[in-house]
Write an enzyme that holds these catalytic residues in place. Structure first.
Site, PDB file in Angstrom:
ATOM      1  N   ASP A  51      79.345 -32.098  22.107  1.00 15.80           N
ATOM      2  CA  ASP A  51      78.835 -30.763  21.795  1.00 15.80           C
ATOM      3  C   ASP A  51      79.754 -29.672  22.323  1.00 15.80           C
ATOM      4  OD1 ASP A  51      76.555 -31.363  20.464  1.00 15.80           O
ATOM      5  OD2 ASP A  51      75.254 -31.323  22.228  1.00 15.80           O
ATOM      6  N   PRO A  58      66.367 -11.970  34.129  1.00 15.53           N
ATOM      7  CA  PRO A  58      67.612 -11.458  33.534  1.00 15.53           C
ATOM      8  C   PRO A  58      68.654 -11.145  34.598  1.00 15.53           C
ATOM      9  CG  PRO A  58      65.850  -9.822  33.381  1.00 15.53           C
ATOM     10  CD  PRO A  58      65.235 -11.066  33.921  1.00 15.53           C
ATOM     11  N   GLU A  93      56.831  -6.200  34.533  1.00 13.00           N
ATOM     12  CA  GLU A  93      58.090  -5.663  35.085  1.00 13.00           C
ATOM     13  C   GLU A  93      58.834  -6.699  35.910  1.00 13.00           C
ATOM     14  OE1 GLU A  93      59.737  -2.868  34.394  1.00 13.00           O
ATOM     15  OE2 GLU A  93      58.175  -2.763  32.872  1.00 13.00           O
ATOM     16  N   ARG A 141      68.092 -32.835  26.495  1.00 10.89           N
ATOM     17  CA  ARG A 141      68.991 -33.516  25.548  1.00 10.89           C
ATOM     18  C   ARG A 141      70.166 -34.176  26.251  1.00 10.89           C
ATOM     19  NH1 ARG A 141      72.870 -31.110  22.994  1.00 10.89           N
ATOM     20  NH2 ARG A 141      72.195 -31.716  20.923  1.00 10.89           N
TER      21      ARG A 141
HETATM   22  N1  SAM Z   1      62.147  -5.424  34.835  1.00  9.47           N
HETATM   23  C1  SAM Z   1      62.914  -6.630  34.769  1.00  9.47           C
HETATM   24  C2  SAM Z   1      64.409  -6.310  34.879  1.00  9.47           C
HETATM   25  O1  SAM Z   1      64.807  -5.252  34.424  1.00  9.47           O
HETATM   26  O2  SAM Z   1      65.158  -7.141  35.398  1.00  9.47           O
HETATM   27  C3  SAM Z   1      62.677  -7.383  33.463  1.00  9.47           C
HETATM   28  C4  SAM Z   1      61.313  -7.976  33.385  1.00  9.47           C
HETATM   29  S1  SAM Z   1      61.063  -8.900  31.922  1.00  9.47           S
HETATM   30  C5  SAM Z   1      60.317  -7.732  30.878  1.00  9.47           C
HETATM   31  C6  SAM Z   1      59.746  -9.972  32.308  1.00  9.47           C
HETATM   32  C7  SAM Z   1      60.168 -11.386  32.644  1.00  9.47           C
HETATM   33  O3  SAM Z   1      60.823 -11.970  31.549  1.00  9.47           O
HETATM   34  C8  SAM Z   1      61.136 -11.557  33.787  1.00  9.47           C
HETATM   35  O4  SAM Z   1      60.489 -11.517  35.041  1.00  9.47           O
HETATM   36  C9  SAM Z   1      61.734 -12.920  33.523  1.00  9.47           C
HETATM   37  O5  SAM Z   1      60.915 -13.967  34.003  1.00  9.47           O
HETATM   38  C10 SAM Z   1      61.727 -12.958  31.995  1.00  9.47           C
HETATM   39  N2  SAM Z   1      63.045 -12.677  31.415  1.00  9.47           N
HETATM   40  C11 SAM Z   1      63.389 -11.569  30.712  1.00  9.47           C
HETATM   41  N3  SAM Z   1      64.651 -11.624  30.291  1.00  9.47           N
HETATM   42  C12 SAM Z   1      65.142 -12.806  30.723  1.00  9.47           C
HETATM   43  C13 SAM Z   1      66.408 -13.436  30.597  1.00  9.47           C
HETATM   44  N4  SAM Z   1      67.424 -12.870  29.964  1.00  9.47           N
HETATM   45  N5  SAM Z   1      66.559 -14.669  31.153  1.00  9.47           N
HETATM   46  C14 SAM Z   1      65.541 -15.258  31.823  1.00  9.47           C
HETATM   47  N6  SAM Z   1      64.316 -14.699  31.960  1.00  9.47           N
HETATM   48  C15 SAM Z   1      64.122 -13.491  31.421  1.00  9.47           C
END
Ligand code: SAM
Length: 277
Positions: free
Chosen positions: A192, A112, A139, A177
């Site tokens: 698109d 994220p 996490e 795609r």
């Molecule tokens: N503690 C982290 C933070 O606050 O940035 C979030 C961890 S999340 C619960 C677990 C995993 O989900 C991340 O390591 C990532 O690989 C994936 N993930 C969660 N949200 C994402 C997003 N918006 N885009 C891409 N991957 C995401």
């Protein structure tokens, strides 16, 4: 195009890759996917892949060693060897020394905190021969994966998922795609939303009247030039209303700009009408 996906939950991809366009693209040899279970590259009898965070706090963090080992092992072997599935109980292959990373393969961490995923990034990735996607869990992953292994981190939006698997599937879909031959209709992807810099115009299909609601007459006029102009104006109108931020970087003609001015004038007139009524 080949995707290597590194995950603790390869089962999550069942269904996503075994239906529709992604299935057909694999069958046609346009795209291939290999799922690599990070746990297969963890050491010890229990193959532990996560541990508590330094400094305290709740939750678990994915350990760096299994991820480095998985990615380095898979990416530095010949495709024919590397894509052979590991069998349960196999010892993880351990390179004698850290191998050099093949420069052409982007190694993308789903996070994220990464760059927001856009159509432009999908287009860029569609030009690659091979892409590695690392799915985090819990996490997240030890920071040294980000600083010492990955080439990019990508986010699919300003929200937090439980893991990177769904995000990886989103990227594989959006990129596939765009590959030549992946869609039935080659023009589809070019028109698109975002591909033109605008949101797409409204689409209609049969029946011509549904629950008393008809379709714009122009679409059955047979006048292709007028249909094209109508679609362009609808795309401009929709983008102007829903995503005006896109207009700043869209390639706009003089006619487009003139049309956008009429929209502003229209809105001003409506506002004035409300004030005077
Ligand atoms: N503690 C982290 C933070 O606050 O940035 C979030 C961890 S999340 C619960 C677990 C995993 O989900 C991340 O390591 C990532 O690989 C994936 N993930 C969660 N949200 C994402 C997003 N918006 N885009 C891409 N991957 C995401």
């Amino acid at each position: 195009m080949h995707f290597d996906i590194f995950t603790l939950f390869p089962g999550m991809f069942t269904g996503v890759f075994t239906d529709s366009i992604l299935k057909r693209a694999q069958e046609a040899g346009i795209m291939s996917v290999a799922l690599h279970n990070i746990r297969d590259y963890a050491e010890g009898r229990h193959r532990v892949t996560d541990d508590t965070p330094y400094g305290g706090g709740g939750g678990m963090v994915m350990k760096p060693e299994p991820i480095f080992r998985a990615v380095e092992t898979v990416l530095t072997h010949e495709p024919g060897w590397a894509f052979a599935p590991l069998h349960p109980g196999d010892e993880p292959p351990v390179p004698a020394e850290p191998p050099a990373r093949p420069p052409q393969a982007p190694i993308i961490l789903l996070s994220p905190q990464g760059w927001p995923f856009t159509q432009r990034i999908a287009e860029e990735l569609a030009g690659q021969a091979r892409i590695a996607l690392i799915c985090g869990r819990y996490e997240g992953v030890d920071e040294r994966v980000r600083t010492g292994l990955v080439t990019d981190a990508i986010s699919i939006g300003d929200f937090v998922l439980s893991g990177g698997e769904l995000a990886a599937a989103v990227i594989v879909d959006a990129v596939t795609r765009l590959l030549p031959g992946a869609l039935g209709c080659e023009m589809g992807a070019f028109e698109d939303s975002f591909a033109t810099g605008l949101l797409e115009y409204p689409q209609y299909t049969r029946p011509a009247v549904f629950r008393g609601d008809g379709i714009p007459d122009i679409l059955v006029s047979g006048d292709h030039a007028r249909v094209a102009r109508w679609r362009r104006e609808q795309a401009l109108r929709r983008t102007w209303r829903q995503r005006p931020d896109l207009l700043a970087s869209a390639a706009l003609s003089e006619a487009d700009r003139a049309f956008l001015e009429t929209l502003s004038a229209e809105e001003d007139a409506q506002r004035m009408g409300k004030l005077t009524n």
